[in-house]
Design an enzyme around this catalytic site. Structure first.
Site, PDB file in Angstrom:
ATOM      1  N   ILE A 101       0.827  -1.208   0.000  1.00 52.25           N
ATOM      2  CA  ILE A 101       0.000   0.000   0.000  1.00 52.25           C
ATOM      3  C   ILE A 101       0.860   1.257   0.000  1.00 52.25           C
ATOM      4  CG2 ILE A 101      -0.300   0.053   2.531  1.00 52.25           C
ATOM      5  CD1 ILE A 101      -2.837   1.144  -0.234  1.00 52.25           C
ATOM      6  N   GLU A 159      -7.728  -2.500   5.261  1.00 50.00           N
ATOM      7  CA  GLU A 159      -7.493  -3.137   6.568  1.00 50.00           C
ATOM      8  C   GLU A 159      -6.311  -4.100   6.527  1.00 50.00           C
ATOM      9  OE1 GLU A 159      -7.816  -6.563   6.164  1.00 50.00           O
ATOM     10  OE2 GLU A 159      -8.496  -6.020   4.132  1.00 50.00           O
ATOM     11  N   GLY A 299      -5.577  -7.180   0.589  1.00 52.15           N
ATOM     12  CA  GLY A 299      -6.066  -6.242   1.601  1.00 52.15           C
ATOM     13  C   GLY A 299      -5.179  -5.010   1.621  1.00 52.15           C
ATOM     14  N   GLU A 300      -5.080  -4.376   2.803  1.00 47.34           N
ATOM     15  CA  GLU A 300      -4.277  -3.137   2.974  1.00 47.34           C
ATOM     16  C   GLU A 300      -4.881  -1.963   2.206  1.00 47.34           C
ATOM     17  OE1 GLU A 300      -0.186  -3.600   1.817  1.00 47.34           O
ATOM     18  OE2 GLU A 300       0.127  -5.349   3.083  1.00 47.34           O
ATOM     19  N   GLY A 301      -6.068  -2.107   1.647  1.00 49.38           N
ATOM     20  CA  GLY A 301      -6.611  -1.066   0.778  1.00 49.38           C
ATOM     21  C   GLY A 301      -5.989  -1.078  -0.606  1.00 49.38           C
TER      22      GLY A 301
END
Lengths: 334, 334
Positions: A101, A159, A299-301
């Protein structure tokens, strides 16, 4: 934003709605731009979507990525191939700029904010006990709401939390129906036996609770980073900021709220379709078409961050193209 | 680049190949980055793809969009709802910065170069005569080859030309089999009767010629901007620059070459899947998975331009992420 659970319920009953007149004006404007009508496809849809929320003009300059991290007692049940310590290690990695990210936010000029939520206090193991107390749930919702920058043009939600695809699948099943096996996937890399075990853990959690309200679902089966994403989506809605959702966990956080009030997703775009098994099913239930489908499942946006490029393209074409009249281009059947 | 048609044939027989060792090194590097293996999906594939062509490191800073425009005698047959004058009008629009591709190039920091190709001399009406002479075909191929900047990290290929989806569908049918109706679509906005008429025009062109070599196919049924795109793809291959193809017309230009030498597409990515009907079928024949599917059907290189964001994300994550060792993150099953 939410002092009590009633504040949360009340908000869902009286949310801002899209401005239909601005949407119509945007649709008319699209018809005048130097291109065959409809030929920019979903870029046109996104421009019209943004026009329903942003005033006085659509924009995607200042994009905020809010990333919440949490730990989960359910990791005791062996639902992830990674140890729970990785959540804090990855938060340090975010803070030092070494995660995916970070690379994406840097490449695309996005403002990244990382919010670790009491990592030293994992939520309860949902297969045997409630995840949070009412106060903890309110605190997580408010942490998410407070994270939203009122000056952002768009907020992207993400997240990190070892074990949280188990939480996500449980929220989907509890809110939308189905069993653990209907919603469980490989997460960070379980084999098929691991997925079957994960599904059984989810089924134990489901059996422990009955039918739940949105708030109770987040409290009893959720996690801090999931409740925080709900808080952020609500806060963005309150001030009419469009949201880009990330993958399975970010969308699953919204499942309990969607079951109570489907209009909560009206200011949200699905950034991508994750390779995590439950996500395609969940997007269908939400009736959201993802912007990207690149077999990502991090994930992690990360999917939402990547989709900001599509939103920016929609804004650029809508706001910077010439019209047939201004450019002296003949319209069709001329 | 091509003095004779033999030069073109010879090039296809002796093209540079991807560096398999660099690809393997890139795959190993991906395994060490702080993410579950495979979790960046197609971003990882793209990084490995780029590593096969770019030395010493993958990069996507300097991206060139080359956009070729041409006119087509077949417009006399009423195959487009827009008059042929729109080609020159849109070239003026590109030069004044008012088209979709200008907005996208500006938003994404891409270098846009527009090459109108003898717009005052449309190609022959392919339903009754050959499109070009051998010299005209060579000139168009070379115009495309000359347009490629040897310093570009990636070249994105696009086109504009009223009537050119008819040319594109004809090249597909002549190269890969099928009838006009198998490949014809709505283009800029034909209704279904218009598509049926367009298919008949294509069938007349197909009946006029027999089985054709790649060069003959471009000469007899092609168009200047399509031959130029082929020249640009070949020139990029010669100097190992990866290519982002745009939609149906850009891909269809490659169909005659692909039928002779499928490896021509080894340095190409499909930027997107166009809503133009023949494109999905063509991408399947090419065995290319598009990066985006946003129901766009504009041409101008717009889909390829948008897909540069995905390529940049692949480069950013591959080159800027920490490894498990450097970040002190526990690997799986630790």
């Amino acid at each position: 934003m939410f002092r009590t659970r009633s504040d949360f319920e009340d908000f869902l009953g009286a949310m801002p709605q899209p401005d239909m007149r601005s949407r119509e004006e945007a649709m008319l404007h699209q018809q005048q731009l130097t291109k065959p009508p409809g030929s920019l496809g979903r870029l046109e849809e996104i421009a019209v979507f943004l026009a329903g929320w942003q005033k006085p003009a659509i924009r995607a300059d200042h994009i905020q990525v809010v990333l919440f991290a949490g730990n989960h007692g359910v990791t005791k049940q062996g639902v992830s191939p990674y140890p729970a310590e990785v959540t804090a290690q990855m938060v340090a990695n975010f803070e030092h700029g070494g995660a995916a990210i970070n690379a994406l936010a840097n490449a695309f000029g996005l403002q990244l904010f990382v919010h670790p939520l009491e990592l030293e206090r994992p939520t309860g193991d949902i297969s045997v006990e409630d995840a949070m107390t009412e106060d903890e749930t309110l605190a997580a919702l408010n942490a998410g709401a407070d994270a939203v920058d009122a000056n952002a043009d768009i907020v992207a939600i993400g997240e990190m939390g070892i074990g949280n695809t188990t939480i996500a699948a449980t929220l989907c099943a509890a809110s939308l129906g189905g069993t653990g096996l209907d919603w469980a996937g490989a997460g960070t890399g379980l084999d098929s036996a691991g997925v079957v075990h994960k599904a059984k853990v989810i089924d134990r959690a489901l059996a422990r609770v009955g039918s739940l309200t949105a708030f109770d679902c987040l409290q009893r089966l959720g996690g801090r980073e999931l409740a925080a994403m709900v808080g952020a989506v609500c806060a963005a809605r309150a001030i009419r900021i469009p949201v880009l959702l990330d993958g399975f966990v970010a969308c699953a956080a919204m499942a309990p709220v969607f079951a109570r009030q489907p209009a909560i997703l009206d200011h949200c775009l699905a950034g991508h379709r994750s390779a995590e098994r439950g996500h395609a099913r969940l997007l269908e239930r939400f009736d959201l078409k993802p912007l990207l489908d690149l077999e990502m499942r991090l994930g992690e946006g990360s999917g939402a961050a990547l989709a900001t490029a599509i939103a920016r393209a929609a804004v650029a074409t809508h706001t910077r193209m010439a019209t047939f009249a201004s450019a002296g281009v003949s319209d069709r059947d001329a």
